[in-house]
Motif scaffolding. Structure first.
Motif, short mmCIF file in Angstrom:
data_model
loop_
_atom_site.label_atom_id
_atom_site.label_comp_id
_atom_site.label_asym_id
_atom_site.label_seq_id
_atom_site.Cartn_x
_atom_site.Cartn_y
_atom_site.Cartn_z
N ALA A 207 -18.70 5.56 -21.77
CA ALA A 207 -19.12 6.73 -22.56
C ALA A 207 -20.38 6.45 -23.39
O ALA A 207 -20.90 7.35 -24.06
N HIS A 211 -23.61 10.39 -26.58
CA HIS A 211 -23.41 11.08 -27.87
C HIS A 211 -24.28 10.33 -28.88
O HIS A 211 -24.38 9.10 -28.80
N HIS A 235 -13.32 10.29 -17.60
CA HIS A 235 -12.14 10.94 -17.00
C HIS A 235 -12.07 10.83 -15.49
O HIS A 235 -11.61 11.76 -14.83
N LEU A 289 -18.36 16.94 -25.19
CA LEU A 289 -17.05 16.40 -24.80
C LEU A 289 -16.65 15.21 -25.68
O LEU A 289 -15.47 15.01 -25.96
N LEU A 290 -17.66 14.44 -26.09
CA LEU A 290 -17.34 13.23 -26.87
C LEU A 290 -17.22 13.50 -28.36
O LEU A 290 -16.62 12.72 -29.09
N VAL A 293 -13.87 13.24 -29.87
CA VAL A 293 -13.32 11.87 -29.84
C VAL A 293 -13.88 11.07 -31.03
O VAL A 293 -13.15 10.36 -31.72
N THR A 329 -15.60 5.36 -31.34
CA THR A 329 -14.36 5.98 -30.85
C THR A 329 -13.22 4.97 -30.73
O THR A 329 -12.10 5.32 -30.41
N THR A 369 -9.64 9.27 -26.06
CA THR A 369 -10.70 9.65 -25.12
C THR A 369 -10.85 11.16 -25.09
O THR A 369 -10.05 11.88 -25.70
N LEU A 370 -11.80 11.64 -24.29
CA LEU A 370 -12.02 13.07 -24.16
C LEU A 370 -10.87 13.74 -23.41
O LEU A 370 -10.83 14.96 -23.28
#
Ligand SMILES: Cc1ncc(COP(=O)(O)O)c(C=O)c1O
Length: 491
Positions: A207, A211, A235, A289-290, A293, A329, A369-370
């Motif tokens: 990831a 972000h 994912h 999406l992140l 998290v 995260t 996680t997402l």
């Protein structure tokens, strides 16, 4: 960094090809897979409903491929290369384990030396044996307060190169399982000034780079190749991973041969399709999406901040020596100061239907996680908070013996020779002076006490006994109780 052509990334060629294939109920194929997705069989085995090898899904009719034909998997891999900003990308269906083996096969011819940190995942160590490489071990810098490994410093790499100028590659594990990353850019510069590639086990960094609060991917920091587990922190279907490389210093053609050597000829289309979908999602909405998290991890840390004695890895660890970036995260609860035992915490949460990624007596790592749903992180925080309160006690010392982590191994034979050596099982006491054929890694801190080919010394035995008796999990060896060890038979 070049701007991303978002329109290009709206496509998902492998995922679309699989969807088209699955949508045709009249299609009959006299090919693999043996189950043919037959409804008669799928009733008891729903997993086969979506399964087919990639070749059946995306190879065109006829035996000879049309000139210039790029199948949907390759198209998807080109898009992944574009997103991660690399020259070469391959979807890997056997995890970062397969990728690490490929990295080691690409590191140099048999007999070459590779700088590698103590605490490398067992797949990198197995890669040394597979490729016939000689490890030049470097010990990560340890945190004075917790005894945990913080990271490999550029100075340690420079020192190893000064002693072994004939090294053919540097391998790193970044980030560590604690979510900490060292100064990868500086180490890449050192490697390149020496004319050798930097190869990174980036299993936990999938990831990264998506972000503003996340550290950059190691490939953006100058690594020549990296493997990342897209199934761990993004994912993808288990254990979908991504192998990446840049040409220049590394022989990418040899990496490709290594990858192909280790790859199945029947990669499952659903896994390839899921990697393709992750790439599209991250290209189009990675930061969105992140974001939950990043916020959830901060919320859990905040919620647990009133627990006396609890230490948590957090973004301010960037100020510690050897740490250059921190995964915001990552939740890592370091338990000794609380008096509570990680296993007791796990038992409590298990009863409440909550599973945790990695637990031992001294550390607890729940993976956020997402994929988490709204309210999940709050439920986790409440459960952790209550359990930490329930098991609170006087602070205790961490179980890990620091002697072990600072030890430089005594090499008796190469990892490859140890792998092929006739071996026997002996009691721990009888193992003194013998050569280990297996890897022995106490967690925490996940630093190898023994790797194949190393001499079992009294100091190592004493330290292993101490950490085992204190409740450490002993990983990767045949007998995790350490009553016995596998050693090379005496000639
Ligand atoms: C640092 C590291 N590298 C590699 C691996 C292997 O990853 P995979 O499960 O994708 O094969 C792991 C697995 O936990 C890991 O922690």
């Amino acid at each position: 960094m070049a701007t991303l052509d978002r329109d290009r990334h709206r496509a998902a060629p492998a995922a679309d090809a699989l969807a088209t294939f699955l949508a045709d109920p009249d299609l009959r194929y006299f090919t693999l897979p043996g189950h043919k997705r037959s409804p008669l069989l799928a009733e008891d085995e729903p997993a086969i409903r979506y399964d087919a090898p990639g070749s059946v899904v995306w190879d065109p009719p006829g035996g000879i491929l049309p000139p210039g034909f790029v199948n949907p998997q390759e198209q998807a891999e080109h898009l992944a290369a574009d997103l991660w900003g690399v020259d070469y990308a391959r979807f890997v269906v056997s995890g970062s384990t397969q990728g690490n083996l490929a990295l080691m096969l690409a590191a140099g011819p048999p007999g070459s030396k590779v700088i590698i940190p103590r605490g490398a995942h067992k797949s990198l160590v197995a890669g040394l044996a597979l490729a016939g490489l000689e490890p030049v071990w470097i010990v990560p810098q340890l945190d004075v307060a917790t005894g945990l490994p913080l990271g490999v410093t550029p100075a340690a790499v420079r020192a190893a190169l000064a002693t072994h100028p004939d090294v053919s590659a540097i391998a790193l594990v970044e980030p560590s399982w604690l979510g900490l990353m060292g100064d990868v850019a500086a180490i890449a510069e050192i490697a390149h000034a020496h004319g050798i590639p930097l190869l990174v086990d980036h299993a936990w960094g999938a990831a990264f780079g998506f972000h503003p609060a996340m550290p950059p991917s190691v490939m953006r920091l100058g690594a020549d190749a990296a493997i990342t587990s897209i199934h761990k922190t993004l994912h993808a279907y288990t254990p979908g991973s991504l192998l990446m490389a840049n040409s220049g210093v590394l022989d990418v053609e040899r990496l490709e041969r290594a990858f192909q050597t280790l790859n199945t000829t029947s990669p499952a289309a659903p896994m390839i399709a899921s990697l393709d979908t992750v790439r599209r999602d991250m290209a189009l909405e990675g930061a969105a999406l992140l974001d939950p998290v990043v916020r959830a991890a901060a919320m859990v840390r905040d919620r647990l901040s009133d627990i006396p004695g609890l230490v948590m890895v957090n973004p301010s660890w960037i100020d510690l020596p050897a740490v250059h970036a921190v995964d915001p995260t990552k939740l890592v609860l370091i338990m000794p100061g609380t008096g509570a035992d990680g296993f007791a915490l796990r038992a409590d949460l298990w009863q409440q239907g909550i599973r945790l990624e990695l637990v031992d007596r001294d550390s607890v790592i729940p993976l956020l996680t997402l994929g988490d749903q709204p309210g999940d992180a709050e439920r986790l925080a409440d459960a952790l908070h209550a359990s930490l309160h329930r098991h609170a006690g006087p602070p205790r010392l961490p179980t890990a013996s620091t002697t072990l982590w600072g030890l430089m191994p005594q090499v008796g034979m190469s990892p490859r020779d140890a792998f092929f050596a006739p071996a026997e099982t002996v009691s721990l006491a009888d193992a003194v002076g013998r050569i280990a054929v297996e890897t022995v890694v106490p967690y925490p801190p996940g630093v190898a006490a023994l790797a194949p080919g190393e001499v079992v010394t009294p100091v190592v035995i004493d330290a292993l006994r101490e950490v085992r008796d204190a409740g450490c999990r002993i990983a990767y060896c045949a007998d995790p109780t350490l009553a016995t060890l596998r050693v090379a038979t005496r000639r």
